[in-house]
Write an enzyme that holds these catalytic residues in place. Sequence first.
Site, PDB file in Angstrom:
ATOM      1  N   ALA A  17      22.630 -36.311 -20.166  1.00  0.00           N
ATOM      2  CA  ALA A  17      23.993 -36.830 -20.294  1.00  0.00           C
ATOM      3  C   ALA A  17      24.018 -38.111 -21.115  1.00  0.00           C
ATOM      4  CB  ALA A  17      24.595 -37.065 -18.914  1.00  0.00           C
TER       5      ALA A  17
ATOM      6  N   PHE B  66      21.462 -15.419 -12.852  1.00  0.00           N
ATOM      7  CA  PHE B  66      21.306 -16.614 -12.033  1.00  0.00           C
ATOM      8  C   PHE B  66      22.280 -16.530 -10.857  1.00  0.00           C
ATOM      9  CE2 PHE B  66      19.670 -21.090 -12.275  1.00  0.00           C
ATOM     10  CZ  PHE B  66      18.407 -20.768 -12.749  1.00  0.00           C
TER      11      PHE B  66
ATOM     12  N   ASP C 124      20.967 -45.375  -9.304  1.00  0.00           N
ATOM     13  CA  ASP C 124      21.215 -46.759  -9.715  1.00  0.00           C
ATOM     14  C   ASP C 124      22.660 -46.981 -10.178  1.00  0.00           C
ATOM     15  OD1 ASP C 124      18.491 -47.122  -9.223  1.00  0.00           O
ATOM     16  OD2 ASP C 124      17.954 -46.727 -11.308  1.00  0.00           O
TER      17      ASP C 124
ATOM     18  N   GLN D 267      22.893 -30.762  -2.135  1.00  0.00           N
ATOM     19  CA  GLN D 267      22.381 -29.401  -2.293  1.00  0.00           C
ATOM     20  C   GLN D 267      20.891 -29.321  -1.955  1.00  0.00           C
ATOM     21  OE1 GLN D 267      21.793 -27.063  -6.249  1.00  0.00           O
ATOM     22  NE2 GLN D 267      23.685 -26.296  -5.317  1.00  0.00           N
TER      23      GLN D 267
ATOM     24  N   HIS E 288      17.900 -26.941  -2.591  1.00  0.00           N
ATOM     25  CA  HIS E 288      17.469 -25.796  -3.393  1.00  0.00           C
ATOM     26  C   HIS E 288      16.655 -24.874  -2.500  1.00  0.00           C
ATOM     27  CE1 HIS E 288      15.702 -23.353  -6.530  1.00  0.00           C
ATOM     28  NE2 HIS E 288      16.482 -23.946  -7.429  1.00  0.00           N
TER      29      HIS E 288
ATOM     30  N   LEU F 249       9.834 -28.006  -7.354  1.00  0.00           N
ATOM     31  CA  LEU F 249      10.841 -26.982  -7.617  1.00  0.00           C
ATOM     32  C   LEU F 249      10.226 -25.689  -8.153  1.00  0.00           C
ATOM     33  CD1 LEU F 249      13.863 -26.191  -7.943  1.00  0.00           C
ATOM     34  CD2 LEU F 249      13.749 -27.185 -10.236  1.00  0.00           C
TER      35      LEU F 249
ATOM     36  N   GLU G 197      15.256 -21.053  -9.756  1.00  0.00           N
ATOM     37  CA  GLU G 197      16.073 -19.891  -9.401  1.00  0.00           C
ATOM     38  C   GLU G 197      15.874 -18.766 -10.408  1.00  0.00           C
ATOM     39  OE1 GLU G 197      20.857 -19.368  -8.873  1.00  0.00           O
ATOM     40  OE2 GLU G 197      19.899 -21.105  -7.967  1.00  0.00           O
TER      41      GLU G 197
ATOM     42  N   ARG H 266      23.410 -21.056  -3.893  1.00  0.00           N
ATOM     43  CA  ARG H 266      22.259 -21.760  -3.322  1.00  0.00           C
ATOM     44  C   ARG H 266      22.462 -22.179  -1.870  1.00  0.00           C
ATOM     45  NH1 ARG H 266      20.449 -25.587  -8.459  1.00  0.00           N
ATOM     46  NH2 ARG H 266      19.404 -23.921  -9.605  1.00  0.00           N
TER      47      ARG H 266
ATOM     48  N   HIS I  21      17.802 -31.193  -3.651  1.00  0.00           N
ATOM     49  CA  HIS I  21      17.683 -30.941  -5.086  1.00  0.00           C
ATOM     50  C   HIS I  21      18.768 -31.608  -5.931  1.00  0.00           C
ATOM     51  CE1 HIS I  21      16.691 -28.790  -8.743  1.00  0.00           C
ATOM     52  NE2 HIS I  21      17.873 -28.203  -8.785  1.00  0.00           N
TER      53      HIS I  21
ATOM     54  N   ARG J  35      26.972 -26.769  -6.133  1.00  0.00           N
ATOM     55  CA  ARG J  35      26.790 -26.491  -7.560  1.00  0.00           C
ATOM     56  C   ARG J  35      26.114 -25.146  -7.754  1.00  0.00           C
ATOM     57  NH1 ARG J  35      22.602 -26.734 -10.953  1.00  0.00           N
ATOM     58  NH2 ARG J  35      21.220 -28.057  -9.689  1.00  0.00           N
TER      59      ARG J  35
ATOM     60  N   SER K  77      24.270 -27.451 -14.060  1.00  0.00           N
ATOM     61  CA  SER K  77      23.986 -28.884 -14.193  1.00  0.00           C
ATOM     62  C   SER K  77      23.617 -29.252 -15.620  1.00  0.00           C
ATOM     63  CB  SER K  77      22.880 -29.308 -13.229  1.00  0.00           C
ATOM     64  OG  SER K  77      21.708 -28.558 -13.446  1.00  0.00           O
ATOM     65  N   LEU K  78      22.762 -28.451 -16.274  1.00  0.00           N
ATOM     66  CA  LEU K  78      22.457 -28.723 -17.676  1.00  0.00           C
ATOM     67  C   LEU K  78      23.713 -28.588 -18.533  1.00  0.00           C
ATOM     68  CD1 LEU K  78      18.959 -27.040 -18.250  1.00  0.00           C
ATOM     69  CD2 LEU K  78      19.498 -29.483 -18.107  1.00  0.00           C
TER      70      LEU K  78
END
Length: 631
Positions: free
Chosen positions: A53, A154, A257, A276, A278, A288, A291, A322, A389, A434, A439-440
């Site tokens: 981001a 997914f 932060d 969440q 995972h 991890l 998925e 999830r 996660h 989510r 997320s990506l």
Amino acid sequence: MYRFGSRVRNLFPSISTANVITRSFATTAAQAKRQYAVVDHTYDCIVVGAGGAGLRAALGLTEKGFKTACITKLFPTRSHTVAAQGGVNAALGNMDVDDWRWHAYDTVKGSDWLGDQDAIHYMCKEAIDTVIELEKYGVPFSRREDGKIYQRAFGGQSKNYGKDGQANRCCAAADRTGHAILHTLYGQACKHNTEFFVEYFALDLIMDEKGACRGVTALCLEDGSIHRFRAHQTILATGGYGRAYFSATSAHTCTGDGNAMVIRAGLPCQDLEFVQFHPTGIYGAGCLITEGCRGEGGILRNASGERFMTRYAPTAKDLASRDVVSRSMTIEIREGRGCGPNKDHVMLDLTHLSPEIIHERLPGISETAMTFAGVDVTKEPIPVLPTVHYNMGGIPTNYYGEVVTLKDGNPDHVVPGLMAAGEAACVSVHGANRLGANSLLDIVVFGRACANRVEETLAKNTPHEPLPADAGAATIANLDKIRFANGPRSTADLRLEMQRVMQNNASVFRQGDVLQEGVQLIDKVAESLRKDLGVTDRSMIWNSDLVETLELQNLMTQAVLTMHSAESRKESRGAHAREDFKDRDDKTWMKHTLSWYDVDSGKVTLDYRPVHMNTLDEKEMKTVAPVKRVY
């Protein structure tokens, strides 16, 4: 590359302004003095954080001609985006017919109707162009034989509004998609001459008397100098706070932060109760397992070898959302069907997949499973357990990326000069849960949205007003207090107690009396941090004890608000599953939790703002009405 300013401000009478711009390491005696060199910088925009981001925002701003600084406590390619494995969702339709509206429907359903549908509309529509843009930037996506981007199945993704089975919507670069995106964006940012302040730890926002953000203060970890960055727009892209929990897939640097900076500035965070888990963290290690393993055909099995997800999600099975899968696994373990001598985990079986498929599409997982579980995935299953996660909650923003707060009855009041994107933000496109591979998408879409909004609202060469006279004084006072704290408890001791409280009292399943106990326990730990902390290293150069304590301060604010928010929400929705309130209560609880924390007194204040149920254009995409959520 490092950049140093030329103006020095003496914030305390005891602060020396001599020899500020220096490369020599101070002596131990000099470091022990309560002196803090302060350097000023001025930019059009500041981005805090250099994950996906932050890099996409910084890249967009420099492309558009804004003088931009990107401040990061890590080298950019060590940011946690690098650990994202499975892929990025976009309705490209490369594998089968698809539609971005179906993607939006799945996202609303996945959010358990707590997601803002205007933001979801925006994200899912923009997803297609965003992924094509990433491809043009140079992201090495996996390919079909015809050269098109490969898309895998997914969790929670469907065709035709859930009526026609599983969708293949997740654009993947093997099982290292986050790594591929992060390195590509960093290369592009360097190409466009983004200025990076690497290994600078952002401490606090600089707010003026009108409630506008004017920049940030930061600590240079290399030489201990304090830096004040003045800017018209500050964009927070600092990631989540997974390390508030004992077991998490998050890196140790995921300490929330930016969220804590907002909290200390007197602004709220939103929906922190939604954490969440995972489904597939490696048992014992927490690492991890994507998925994507289940997307490629992996199966979850209990001690008897049963594919138990067919009982909990008859249609989606192992690719249910999830939160559904994590709860199902937990029930299997609770009811005595877990694996191993302690019956405390389940197995992820990939042995029926061909070694060629595993080598091509899941190479990183093969290595991770062998390293952390001693398992050859072609011959035996991986022991897995639900692991913290992702944080659905964060800094409340609109779909432009502008930070909002509740003010004078307006739940969408924009905080001037402040934006947020990525896991640090709560747009809210994820709501109560989510979907994997959103997320990506979130980080790139809303990182770009921030840059676009700045271009729309900020004229080039706009002059800067002077900073408030005391800008940074409270920050240095807090830093000094921590640095010379001499209480009986170490940072590691307090952090471990916090993490165990969160793990035990705000886990996959939640109960009223356990949450009430958690509120008392986490408040007690937070009070101990204020009163009993002891720091042994007084230096200012690469002081990991000091930095970890600052990070613990940040984590603690969010741990407290998460527990209080979870205790207050008397329903089950998405990742927030209450055993004493098993049903979703749309009449009472279809609203976002806003939480404020007074870091001096420990007082928590909760309030609420409505969910945006309307889309951006009802003709283009209809509002998804709430129904019972089943897979």
